[in-house]
Design a protein around this motif. Structure first.
Motif, PDB file in Angstrom:
ATOM      1  N   ILE A   1      55.066  31.690  70.707  1.00  0.00           N
ATOM      2  CA  ILE A   1      54.604  32.796  69.854  1.00  0.00           C
ATOM      3  C   ILE A   1      53.513  33.535  70.617  1.00  0.00           C
ATOM      4  CG2 ILE A   1      53.561  33.414  67.646  1.00  0.00           C
ATOM      5  CD1 ILE A   1      56.200  31.973  67.197  1.00  0.00           C
ATOM      6  N   ASP A   2      53.767  34.800  70.864  1.00  0.00           N
ATOM      7  CA  ASP A   2      52.837  35.603  71.664  1.00  0.00           C
ATOM      8  C   ASP A   2      52.070  36.557  70.744  1.00  0.00           C
ATOM      9  OD1 ASP A   2      51.525  37.086  73.542  1.00  0.00           O
ATOM     10  OD2 ASP A   2      53.309  37.575  74.727  1.00  0.00           O
ATOM     11  N   VAL A   3      50.789  36.249  70.523  1.00  0.00           N
ATOM     12  CA  VAL A   3      49.968  37.088  69.645  1.00  0.00           C
ATOM     13  C   VAL A   3      49.344  38.248  70.438  1.00  0.00           C
ATOM     14  CG1 VAL A   3      47.946  37.100  68.111  1.00  0.00           C
ATOM     15  CG2 VAL A   3      49.481  35.134  68.113  1.00  0.00           C
ATOM     16  N   GLY A   4      49.253  38.089  71.740  1.00  0.00           N
ATOM     17  CA  GLY A   4      48.525  39.040  72.584  1.00  0.00           C
ATOM     18  C   GLY A   4      49.044  40.465  72.467  1.00  0.00           C
ATOM     19  N   MET A   5      48.125  41.413  72.486  1.00  0.00           N
ATOM     20  CA  MET A   5      48.505  42.823  72.508  1.00  0.00           C
ATOM     21  C   MET A   5      47.603  43.479  73.535  1.00  0.00           C
ATOM     22  SD  MET A   5      49.824  44.142  68.939  1.00  0.00           S
ATOM     23  CE  MET A   5      48.371  44.405  67.994  1.00  0.00           C
ATOM     24  N   ASN A   6      48.123  43.629  74.723  1.00  0.00           N
ATOM     25  CA  ASN A   6      47.327  44.193  75.816  1.00  0.00           C
ATOM     26  C   ASN A   6      47.921  45.536  76.193  1.00  0.00           C
ATOM     27  OD1 ASN A   6      45.852  41.553  76.279  1.00  0.00           O
ATOM     28  ND2 ASN A   6      47.963  40.899  76.617  1.00  0.00           N
TER      29      ASN A   6
ATOM     30  N   PHE B   1      49.491  35.972  80.842  1.00  0.00           N
ATOM     31  CA  PHE B   1      48.679  34.854  81.305  1.00  0.00           C
ATOM     32  C   PHE B   1      49.467  33.537  81.261  1.00  0.00           C
ATOM     33  CE2 PHE B   1      45.430  31.586  80.557  1.00  0.00           C
ATOM     34  CZ  PHE B   1      44.567  31.842  81.603  1.00  0.00           C
ATOM     35  N   VAL B   2      50.311  33.406  80.264  1.00  0.00           N
ATOM     36  CA  VAL B   2      51.123  32.184  80.136  1.00  0.00           C
ATOM     37  C   VAL B   2      52.405  32.408  80.924  1.00  0.00           C
ATOM     38  CG1 VAL B   2      52.328  30.659  78.518  1.00  0.00           C
ATOM     39  CG2 VAL B   2      50.141  31.698  77.863  1.00  0.00           C
TER      40      VAL B   2
ATOM     41  N   LEU C   1      52.462  48.387  75.803  1.00  0.00           N
ATOM     42  CA  LEU C   1      51.916  47.131  75.282  1.00  0.00           C
ATOM     43  C   LEU C   1      52.558  45.950  75.986  1.00  0.00           C
ATOM     44  CD1 LEU C   1      51.801  47.113  71.365  1.00  0.00           C
ATOM     45  CD2 LEU C   1      49.900  46.987  72.957  1.00  0.00           C
ATOM     46  N   CYS C   2      51.761  44.935  76.309  1.00  0.00           N
ATOM     47  CA  CYS C   2      52.384  43.689  76.745  1.00  0.00           C
ATOM     48  C   CYS C   2      51.603  42.517  76.167  1.00  0.00           C
ATOM     49  CB  CYS C   2      52.539  43.639  78.262  1.00  0.00           C
ATOM     50  SG  CYS C   2      51.228  42.827  79.125  1.00  0.00           S
ATOM     51  N   GLY C   3      52.274  41.384  76.099  1.00  0.00           N
ATOM     52  CA  GLY C   3      51.682  40.215  75.467  1.00  0.00           C
ATOM     53  C   GLY C   3      50.900  39.342  76.432  1.00  0.00           C
ATOM     54  N   ASP C   4      50.518  38.162  75.951  1.00  0.00           N
ATOM     55  CA  ASP C   4      49.799  37.183  76.773  1.00  0.00           C
ATOM     56  C   ASP C   4      50.767  36.273  77.531  1.00  0.00           C
ATOM     57  OD1 ASP C   4      47.407  38.147  75.853  1.00  0.00           O
ATOM     58  OD2 ASP C   4      47.074  36.545  74.393  1.00  0.00           O
ATOM     59  N   VAL C   5      52.065  36.421  77.234  1.00  0.00           N
ATOM     60  CA  VAL C   5      53.075  35.544  77.833  1.00  0.00           C
ATOM     61  C   VAL C   5      53.947  36.381  78.782  1.00  0.00           C
ATOM     62  CG1 VAL C   5      55.084  34.099  77.328  1.00  0.00           C
ATOM     63  CG2 VAL C   5      53.113  34.073  75.766  1.00  0.00           C
ATOM     64  N   ASP C   6      54.297  35.771  79.923  1.00  0.00           N
ATOM     65  CA  ASP C   6      55.254  36.406  80.821  1.00  0.00           C
ATOM     66  C   ASP C   6      56.625  36.258  80.171  1.00  0.00           C
ATOM     67  OD1 ASP C   6      57.026  37.147  82.740  1.00  0.00           O
ATOM     68  OD2 ASP C   6      56.115  35.985  84.358  1.00  0.00           O
ATOM     69  N   PHE C   7      57.010  37.270  79.411  1.00  0.00           N
ATOM     70  CA  PHE C   7      58.161  37.150  78.509  1.00  0.00           C
ATOM     71  C   PHE C   7      59.442  36.762  79.244  1.00  0.00           C
ATOM     72  CE2 PHE C   7      61.882  38.788  76.370  1.00  0.00           C
ATOM     73  CZ  PHE C   7      61.713  38.340  75.075  1.00  0.00           C
ATOM     74  N   ASP C   8      59.757  37.475  80.335  1.00  0.00           N
ATOM     75  CA  ASP C   8      61.059  37.258  80.993  1.00  0.00           C
ATOM     76  C   ASP C   8      61.190  35.823  81.488  1.00  0.00           C
ATOM     77  OD1 ASP C   8      61.718  39.834  80.458  1.00  0.00           O
ATOM     78  OD2 ASP C   8      61.099  40.609  82.416  1.00  0.00           O
ATOM     79  N   ALA C   9      60.118  35.313  82.100  1.00  0.00           N
ATOM     80  CA  ALA C   9      60.170  33.941  82.632  1.00  0.00           C
ATOM     81  C   ALA C   9      60.166  32.924  81.494  1.00  0.00           C
ATOM     82  CB  ALA C   9      58.977  33.711  83.559  1.00  0.00           C
TER      83      ALA C   9
END
Ligand code: NAP
Length: 281
Positions: free
Chosen positions: A224-229, A211-212, A236-244
């Motif tokens: 800090i990405d707390v999301g666990m989707n 989402f971020v 599993l992936c987080g709430d943040v677009d990690f690569d970007a």
């Protein structure tokens, strides 16, 4: 910029090392009881993982499986029974509960001196007042990670996205008590991207995959990405677009391997702390 990875697994290992030494000083091993209501697959994974870590640390650990259709009164009876059991130092009711059971009502039956998850109103009140107490495990883990990485908090602009009682709200209180200037965003926030671009530290606890986005991160921010989707394929992936985000942030947590292991370490730490208080009484 390419962000430095904040390794939650490594810090969790070091925290657990410290706990081993504290456990060795106690007359008997701390006892942790985990209640799992129903058979939610995600919850089963988390409860199993908590059990494995408790076992490795030498805690006396029990998992109590209860049927999804248990009544609120019977669930309360089980939780109170653990409160009366002298061998139990920490009680955790795995959330979410099946629909029909009110999580707040269930948590209210946990003896506050055994509040391994730090979610009772007593623990929340102690945190709100900045007094010593058992802290919610996930935000406590985030604070440990920030401290370990020497992220300056005094005067830093922190944005917490999410205001749940488990993560967002206590997270904001902890950051504010560490002298950060905190903004809390939620589903009614008007311009989240603008709030995010002002932040030196972003904690995302939303529950929405990626989402971020990268353009919301200011150059050099700590993310800090707390999301666990969990995806349909189980990944599993987080709430943040990690690569970007990693291209702009100075530090970032991966998912998995970031905040998750610290949540479990926090649960163990609360159980050991509660046990020390009981055994040294
Ligand atoms: P939650 O209770 O569902 O809360 C989500 C929060 O996100 C709410 O405050 C909600 O706002 C906010 N939100 C929803 N949509 C939004 C939007 N479009 N813009 C801004 N904010 C929005 O979830 P939670 O229990 O806090 O968990 C959040 C995430 O962290 C989940 O992915 C969960 O699995 C994960 N988690 C991870 C750990 C770990 O150990 N890593 C531990 C706990 C949770 P409103 O209040 O306005 O509805």
């Amino acid at each position: 910029m390419t962000a430095r990875l904040l390794d939650g697994k490594d810090l969790a290992r070091r925290i657990q090392q410290g706990l081993r030494a504290r456990i060795a000083e106690l007359p008997r091993p701390p006892g942790l009881s985990v209640i799992l209501v129903g058979a939610d697959p995600g919850s089963q994974v988390y409860v199993r993982r908590k059990g494995e870590v408790a076992h490795r640390l030498g805690l006396r650990h029990e998992q109590i499986d209860l049927p999804a259709n248990i009544s609120a009164a019977d669930l309360a009876k089980q939780i109170r029974r653990l409160g009366d059991d002298d061998a139990v130092d920490g009680i955790l009711v795995q959330l979410p509960l099946p629909s029909g059971l009110d999580p707040q009502a269930a948590v209210a039956h946990i003896d506050p001196t055994k509040d391994a998850d730090g979610l009772t109103t007593t623990s929340a009140g102690l945190l709100a007042q900045g007094r010593l107490g058992l802290r919610p495990c996930t935000p406590a883990g985030v604070m440990a990670l920030l401290a370990d990485a020497n992220v300056p908090l005094r005067g830093a602009r922190a944005l917490v996205i999410g205001r749940s009682l488990i993560v967002g709200r206590p997270m904001a209180q902890m950051l504010e008590q560490a002298d950060a200037t905190v903004t809390v965003a939620h589903s009614r926030t008007i311009d989240l991207a603008a709030e995010a671009r002002r932040a030196d530290i972003i904690v995302a606890a939303i529950g929405r995959p990626r989402f971020v986005t990268g353009d919301m991160i200011r150059d050099g921010a700590v993310v800090i990405d707390v999301g666990m989707n969990r995806g349909a394929d189980g990944s599993l992936c987080g709430d943040v677009d990690f690569d970007a985000a990693a291209l702009r942030a100075s530090m970032i947590t991966p998912v998995p391997g970031g905040v998750g292991p610290l949540t479990i370490a926090g649960l163990m730490a609360n159980t050991v702390t509660a046990s020390e208080a009981r055994q040294r009484r």
